[in-house]
Structure formats: structure tokens, C-alpha cells
Scaffold this motif. Structure first.
Motif, PDB file in Angstrom:
ATOM      1  N   ARG A  31       0.823  -1.208   0.000  1.00 45.52           N
ATOM      2  CA  ARG A  31       0.000   0.000   0.000  1.00 45.52           C
ATOM      3  C   ARG A  31       0.860   1.262   0.000  1.00 45.52           C
ATOM      4  O   ARG A  31       2.075   1.205   0.167  1.00 45.52           O
ATOM      5  N   ASP A  78      -2.907  -3.669   9.132  1.00 37.58           N
ATOM      6  CA  ASP A  78      -2.987  -4.278   7.801  1.00 37.58           C
ATOM      7  C   ASP A  78      -1.944  -5.380   7.629  1.00 37.58           C
ATOM      8  O   ASP A  78      -2.162  -6.338   6.886  1.00 37.58           O
ATOM      9  N   THR A  81      -3.237  -8.850   8.624  1.00 38.16           N
ATOM     10  CA  THR A  81      -4.020  -9.464   7.548  1.00 38.16           C
ATOM     11  C   THR A  81      -3.102  -9.997   6.457  1.00 38.16           C
ATOM     12  O   THR A  81      -3.282 -11.115   5.959  1.00 38.16           O
ATOM     13  N   ASP A  82      -2.104  -9.207   6.103  1.00 35.47           N
ATOM     14  CA  ASP A  82      -1.144  -9.626   5.081  1.00 35.47           C
ATOM     15  C   ASP A  82      -0.361 -10.858   5.536  1.00 35.47           C
ATOM     16  O   ASP A  82      -0.095 -11.767   4.749  1.00 35.47           O
TER      17      ASP A  82
END
Length: 153
Positions: A31, A78, A81-82
Motif C-alpha cells: 500500500r 494491515d 491481515t497480510d
């Protein structure tokens, strides 16, 4: 690549790195501004990353696996989750690596990859004490080390 792993008989950290360059990790999102987070994570990982391609999804996967094995705090939610995605993909990649190494007759590599499975499940490097998985305080772990137990009494 797996071929390089077979030819050079490399260790666990390099097998992990080779597995992270599988095409399964090309879709791992990097991201906006995560390149700086990846660089910061790389500084605290035990195996240094050369090249500085911090926006590369393969490098991010490698850093996330190192963070998992070292039980490092991840910089943002995040990344949790990754990491779950990377762990799920790693199972398939490592199973494929085992199949190939077995077909080529490289038992030592098969055993190293099986060790990697165990490392991922326990979230620790192979050279760390198995006592770290116990719900003991630091004093109790230290006492077990002092007695040099390789198993529980």
C-alpha cells in the motif's frame, strides 16, 4: 529459486527467501507509504535484506515471515491481515517445494522444508529454545535452561 536451494544446500533463511519469490506472492498488496514501513521492519529482522526494494511484494512477504518467526510487533494492523495471507500461501508453496525436492531425490532439502513448516507453526526459528512456547514466566524458562532440559521433567 528451488533449483538454487538444491544446488547449494542452503539454510533455512535462504529457503524461506526463495519460497517468498514464488508467483503466489505477486498479488500481496504494498500500500501507499508501506515501503517506509517495510524498510523499518527490515532493520529489526534478524536476516538482513539487501537491495532495498521495499515496495516489492516478495520482499514484504519475506519480511512478514521473518517478523512472524521472530515474534516482532508488526507496524500496522494491515500487516496482520497480510501475514495471514502470506502464511496461507506459504503452506502451498512449501508443499510444492517438498514435492519437487522429493521427486529429485533430495531428502536433506525435504527435511529442511519440513523444519520450516514446524517453524511457521510455532512462530519461532529452529535455533530458539522450545521452552519459549510454554506459558511460563522468564524465571521458570531460565531455570529450565539452567538444568539443561531438552524435554519436560
Amino acid at each position: 529459486s528451488l533449483q538454487n536451494c538444491i544446488q547449494r544446500r542452503i539454510g533455512n533463511s535462504k529457503i524461506i527467501r526463495a519460497s517468498c519469490f514464488a508467483t503466489e506472492f505477486e498479488g500481496l498488496p504494498v500500500r501507499h507509504n508501506e515501503d517506509s514501513l517495510n524498510e523499518a521492519l527490515a532493520k529489526i529482522c534478524p536476516v538482513k535484506v539487501k537491495g532495498g526494494m521495499w515496495d516489492n511484494p516478495h520482499i514484504k512477504a519475506y519480511l512478514l515471515l521473518q517478523g512472524h518467526l521472530s515474534r516482532l510487533p508488526l507496524p500496522v494492523t494491515d500487516y496482520n491481515t497480510d501475514l495471514k495471507s502470506v502464511l496461507d500461501q506459504s503452506v502451498r508453496v512449501l508443499q510444492g517445494m517438498i514435492d519437487i525436492a522429493y521427486e529429485l531425490g533430495h531428502l536433506d532439502l525435504v527435511l529442511n522444508i519440513i523444519n520450516l513448516f514446524q517453524m511457521l507453526i510455532q512462530a519461532q526459528w529452529i535455533n530458539q529454545s522450545p521452552f519459549l512456547n510454554l506459558k511460563l514466566n522468564h524465571k521458570e524458562i531460565f531455570e529450565l535452561h539452567q538444568k539443561r532440559y531438552s524435554y519436560l521433567p
